[in-house]
Design an enzyme around this catalytic site. Structure first.
Site: not given
Ligand code: ZN
Length: 188
Positions: A25, A93, A152
């Site tokens: 973000g 950037e 995860c």
């Molecule tokens: Zn992870």
């Protein structure tokens, strides 16, 4: 949460750096700060490297489609020529700019300009990226944003390249990169 500093006089410029991995973000945060300056009738200019034309030739466009008009430049020194009487300068950037960018930011800040720079702090190999490390050293304020690991769900600092391209400069989005935490990044 970043609390904006405020200008106390003509000579009080400073450098803010917004860094982090892809999908954290950074551009949204850059646009948020610039739009608020714009609302306060401050003169703003936005620059991006001419190399980055993923979305639009002259707009800084974030992943969530908010946009703001920007000027593509081929060398960071050009910013000094084009910035003239801007009070707030945004640079997106930053990792794709040349090594002069930190000096350019410093020159602007010493002239009283608020300089807000957004960029990747690490490349896909987990190495410091372009002029961003030096910008972090010279910055007055630093915001490190995080993405969420797609594997995860932990906090993600790394931009994991899912494509087989070898070069450092491979432009792409969700087709070529995904955010990963330290553990899932090194697991490969
Ligand atoms: Zn992870």
């Amino acid at each position: 949460m970043f609390i904006e500093p405020f200008k106390t006089g003509v000579d009080s410029g400073w450098i803010e750096v917004i860094c982090g991995s892809m999908f954290s973000g950074k551009t949204e945060e850059l646009i948020r700060r610039l739009k608020r300056a714009q609302i306060a009738n401050q003169r703003i200019e936005i620059f991006k490297p001419a190399i980055d034309t993923r979305y639009h030739e002259t707009d800084v466009v974030s992943h969530d489609e908010s946009r703001i008009r920007s000027t593509p430049v081929t060398a960071s020194q050009n910013i000094l020529l084009l910035a003239e009487d801007a009070e707030v300068i945004g640079i997106d950037e930053a990792q794709f700019f040349d090594a002069e960018l930190p000096n350019v930011a410093e020159t602007l800040a010493s002239k009283g300009v608020r300089v807000i720079v957004a960029g990747l702090d690490m490349d896909f190999q987990g190495q410091p990226f372009g002029p961003v490390p030096a910008l972090l050293a010279k910055a007055d304020y630093i915001t490190k944003l995080h993405a969420i690991c797609v594997v995860c769900g932990n906090i993600a600092n790394y931009s994991y390249r899912t494509s087989a391209d070898e070069g450092r400069l491979v432009l792409g989005e969700k087709d070529k990169y995904e955010p990963r935490c330290r553990k899932c990044y090194h697991r490969g």
